[in-house]
Design an enzyme around this catalytic site. Structure first.
Site, PDB file in Angstrom:
ATOM      1  N   TYR A 143      -0.803  -1.421  10.277  1.00 57.65           N
ATOM      2  CA  TYR A 143      -1.037  -1.767   8.613  1.00 57.65           C
ATOM      3  C   TYR A 143       0.121  -1.261   8.019  1.00 57.65           C
ATOM      4  O   TYR A 143       0.668  -1.788   7.238  1.00 57.65           O
ATOM      5  CB  TYR A 143      -2.453  -0.990   8.467  1.00 57.65           C
ATOM      6  CG  TYR A 143      -2.768  -1.112   7.081  1.00 57.65           C
ATOM      7  CD1 TYR A 143      -2.997  -2.355   6.698  1.00 57.65           C
ATOM      8  CD2 TYR A 143      -2.561  -0.187   6.071  1.00 57.65           C
ATOM      9  CE1 TYR A 143      -3.555  -2.472   5.198  1.00 57.65           C
ATOM     10  CE2 TYR A 143      -2.966  -0.386   4.990  1.00 57.65           C
ATOM     11  CZ  TYR A 143      -3.358  -1.417   4.539  1.00 57.65           C
ATOM     12  OH  TYR A 143      -3.777  -1.674   3.134  1.00 57.65           O
ATOM     13  N   SER A 160       1.002  -1.202   0.029  1.00 59.58           N
ATOM     14  CA  SER A 160       0.155  -0.091  -0.192  1.00 59.58           C
ATOM     15  C   SER A 160       1.021   1.381   0.057  1.00 59.58           C
ATOM     16  O   SER A 160       1.954   1.129   0.529  1.00 59.58           O
ATOM     17  CB  SER A 160      -0.817  -0.031   1.282  1.00 59.58           C
ATOM     18  OG  SER A 160      -1.525   1.131   1.363  1.00 59.58           O
TER      19      SER A 160
HETATM   20  N1  LIG Z   1      -8.643  -0.881  -0.960  1.00 64.43           N
HETATM   21  C1  LIG Z   1      -7.689   0.049  -0.783  1.00 64.43           C
HETATM   22  O1  LIG Z   1      -8.062   1.243  -1.046  1.00 64.43           O
HETATM   23  C2  LIG Z   1      -6.354  -0.599  -0.808  1.00 64.43           C
HETATM   24  C3  LIG Z   1      -5.377   0.282  -0.943  1.00 64.43           C
HETATM   25  C4  LIG Z   1      -4.064  -0.038  -0.912  1.00 64.43           C
HETATM   26  C5  LIG Z   1      -3.744  -1.291  -0.658  1.00 64.43           C
HETATM   27  N2  LIG Z   1      -4.746  -2.203  -0.383  1.00 64.43           N
HETATM   28  C6  LIG Z   1      -4.295  -3.512  -0.479  1.00 64.43           C
HETATM   29  O2  LIG Z   1      -4.957  -4.431  -1.258  1.00 64.43           O
HETATM   30  C7  LIG Z   1      -5.237  -5.875  -0.749  1.00 64.43           C
HETATM   31  C8  LIG Z   1      -6.912  -5.981  -0.874  1.00 64.43           C
HETATM   32  O3  LIG Z   1      -7.372  -4.909  -0.509  1.00 64.43           O
HETATM   33  P1  LIG Z   1      -9.234  -4.764  -0.217  1.00 64.43           P
HETATM   34  O4  LIG Z   1      -9.428  -3.611   0.188  1.00 64.43           O
HETATM   35  O5  LIG Z   1      -9.755  -5.485  -1.380  1.00 64.43           O
HETATM   36  O6  LIG Z   1      -9.303  -5.657   0.886  1.00 64.43           O
HETATM   37  P2  LIG Z   1     -10.552  -6.064   1.844  1.00 64.43           P
HETATM   38  O7  LIG Z   1     -11.689  -5.798   1.537  1.00 64.43           O
HETATM   39  O8  LIG Z   1     -10.474  -5.520   3.103  1.00 64.43           O
HETATM   40  O9  LIG Z   1     -10.491  -7.731   2.223  1.00 64.43           O
HETATM   41  C9  LIG Z   1      -9.570  -8.570   2.506  1.00 64.43           C
HETATM   42  C10 LIG Z   1      -9.680 -10.086   2.206  1.00 64.43           C
HETATM   43  O10 LIG Z   1      -8.766 -10.619   3.370  1.00 64.43           O
HETATM   44  C11 LIG Z   1      -9.476 -11.820   3.710  1.00 64.43           C
HETATM   45  N3  LIG Z   1      -9.022 -12.100   5.015  1.00 64.43           N
HETATM   46  C12 LIG Z   1      -8.749 -11.348   6.249  1.00 64.43           C
HETATM   47  N4  LIG Z   1      -8.276 -12.097   7.229  1.00 64.43           N
HETATM   48  C13 LIG Z   1      -7.740 -13.046   6.733  1.00 64.43           C
HETATM   49  C14 LIG Z   1      -7.061 -14.165   7.047  1.00 64.43           C
HETATM   50  N5  LIG Z   1      -6.487 -14.308   8.350  1.00 64.43           N
HETATM   51  N6  LIG Z   1      -6.526 -15.187   6.233  1.00 64.43           N
HETATM   52  C15 LIG Z   1      -6.929 -15.334   5.010  1.00 64.43           C
HETATM   53  N7  LIG Z   1      -7.875 -14.316   4.567  1.00 64.43           N
HETATM   54  C16 LIG Z   1      -8.221 -13.068   5.307  1.00 64.43           C
HETATM   55  C17 LIG Z   1     -10.950 -11.347   3.877  1.00 64.43           C
HETATM   56  O11 LIG Z   1     -11.853 -12.216   3.821  1.00 64.43           O
HETATM   57  P3  LIG Z   1     -12.326 -12.923   5.425  1.00 64.43           P
HETATM   58  O12 LIG Z   1     -12.711 -11.627   6.305  1.00 64.43           O
HETATM   59  O13 LIG Z   1     -13.636 -13.384   4.968  1.00 64.43           O
HETATM   60  O14 LIG Z   1     -11.301 -13.841   5.742  1.00 64.43           O
HETATM   61  C18 LIG Z   1     -10.948 -10.601   2.521  1.00 64.43           C
HETATM   62  O15 LIG Z   1     -11.297 -11.764   1.673  1.00 64.43           O
HETATM   63  C19 LIG Z   1      -4.818  -5.674   0.734  1.00 64.43           C
HETATM   64  O16 LIG Z   1      -3.676  -6.204   1.138  1.00 64.43           O
HETATM   65  C20 LIG Z   1      -4.879  -4.387   0.990  1.00 64.43           C
HETATM   66  O17 LIG Z   1      -3.660  -4.026   2.162  1.00 64.43           O
HETATM   67  C21 LIG Z   1      -6.122  -1.991  -0.649  1.00 64.43           C
END
Ligand SMILES: NC(=O)c1ccc[n+]([C@@H]2O[C@H](COP(=O)([O-])OP(=O)(O)OC[C@H]3O[C@@H](n4cnc5c(N)ncnc54)[C@H](OP(=O)(O)O)[C@@H]3O)[C@@H](O)[C@H]2O)c1
Length: 247
Positions: free
Chosen positions: A154, A140
């Site tokens: 984070y 990120s």
């Molecule tokens: N969205 C943004 O603006 C943004 C920005 C920068 C970087 N990112 C990065 O991009 C990636 C995806 O982001 P997102 O916003 O799509 O994430 P998200 O909506 O928060 O989804 C997180 C995923 O991780 C799973 N998860 C949580 N705990 C877990 C565990 N212990 N074992 C296995 N799976 C687990 C969740 O499913 P369950 O809870 O059902 O297990 C879910 O599928 C992340 O790495 C995030 O840091 C996102």
């Protein structure tokens, strides 16, 4: 540029948000997709149903990525995996109030960073004899920017992803295995819609030099680049609309 048809990809946290879009995109490219999550398994099942309905091949791998025994057993059961996308994360804005600061810090590092380490380690062992492999770590822009108090863990976990990428790039290179980091800024996902009011979202988007958040498809495009191009390794693709340099 390599055709990904027939490759088998595991996406941790592939049940929603960016991971879900990645799963759909890889299936469209002809990959067999293994969709992981730990808690809301029905979401992963829905992604797999969508993939199969569109004529693709997919399965669910329910596992907490921070659980070493479960990860190792899971990898043994999954068979060949060509592509690992370490995308799972504990959402820093869904803070569990029962944990102390130290307990929360450890849990975030466990899921976001140790989880990626455990999966990469298990992946490397099984991919070495194949002579081909790809690791993609989702970091990120927050790994480079000053963190607010509630997102320190984070940011630290995401900064660690860069070191993980370089280490696995170095150790994977003799076996044709690359590792790269994708480093997004703000990405529009269902979680962001739940967390931010329309006004707050507009305010945050206005602060981005390009004036808007990314779509998950734009992030998937960067992932596809490092999957197809076998000569890029140990690198970071920053994809943040200018947030990296913005004040
Ligand atoms: N969205 C943004 O603006 C943004 C920005 C920068 C970087 N990112 C990065 O991009 C990636 C995806 O982001 P997102 O916003 O799509 O994430 P998200 O909506 O928060 O989804 C997180 C995923 O991780 C799973 N998860 C949580 N705990 C877990 C565990 N212990 N074992 C296995 N799976 C687990 C969740 O499913 P369950 O809870 O059902 O297990 C879910 O599928 C992340 O790495 C995030 O840091 C996102």
């Amino acid at each position: 540029m390599l055709n990904l048809t027939g490759k088998k990809a595991l996406i941790t946290g592939g049940s929603q948000g960016i991971g879900r879009v990645l799963a759909m995109e890889l299936a469209k490219q002809g990959c067999e997709v293994v969709v992981n999550c730990a808690h809301h398994v029905e979401n992963a099942e829905n992604v797999v149903s969508e993939i199969c309905a569109a004529g693709g091949k997919g399965s669910v791998f329910s596992c907490d990525v921070s659980d070493e025994t479960a990860v190792n057993a899971g990898f043994k059961g999954l068979g060949r995996i060509d592509i690992l996308i370490n995308n799972a994360r504990l959402d820093p804005w869904l803070r569990d109030k029962e944990r102390s600061e130290g307990q929360w810090f450890s849990r975030v590092i466990d899921v976001n960073l140790k989880g990626a380490f455990l999966c990469s380690w298990a992946f490397l062992e099984q991919a070495k004899p194949l002579g081909w492999g790809r690791i993609v770590n989702m970091a990120s822009v927050r790994s480079f920017r000053p963190a607010e108090l509630n997102t320190i863990a984070y940011s630290v976990s995401k900064l660690g992803m860069h070191a993980l990428t370089r280490a696995f790039a170095h150790n994977g290179a003799p076996f044709g295995i690359t590792a790269n980091t994708i480093c997004p800024g703000m990405v529009l996902t269902e979680n962001i819609d739940k967390r931010l009011s329309a006004e707050k979202k507009a305010e945050e988007e206005a602060a981005i030099p390009l004036g808007r958040a990314a779509t998950s498809e734009e992030i998937a495009d960067a992932v596809l680049f490092v999957l197809r191009n076998g000569y890029v390794t140990g690198e970071t693709i920053n994809i943040n609309g200018g947030m990296y340099y913005a004040p």
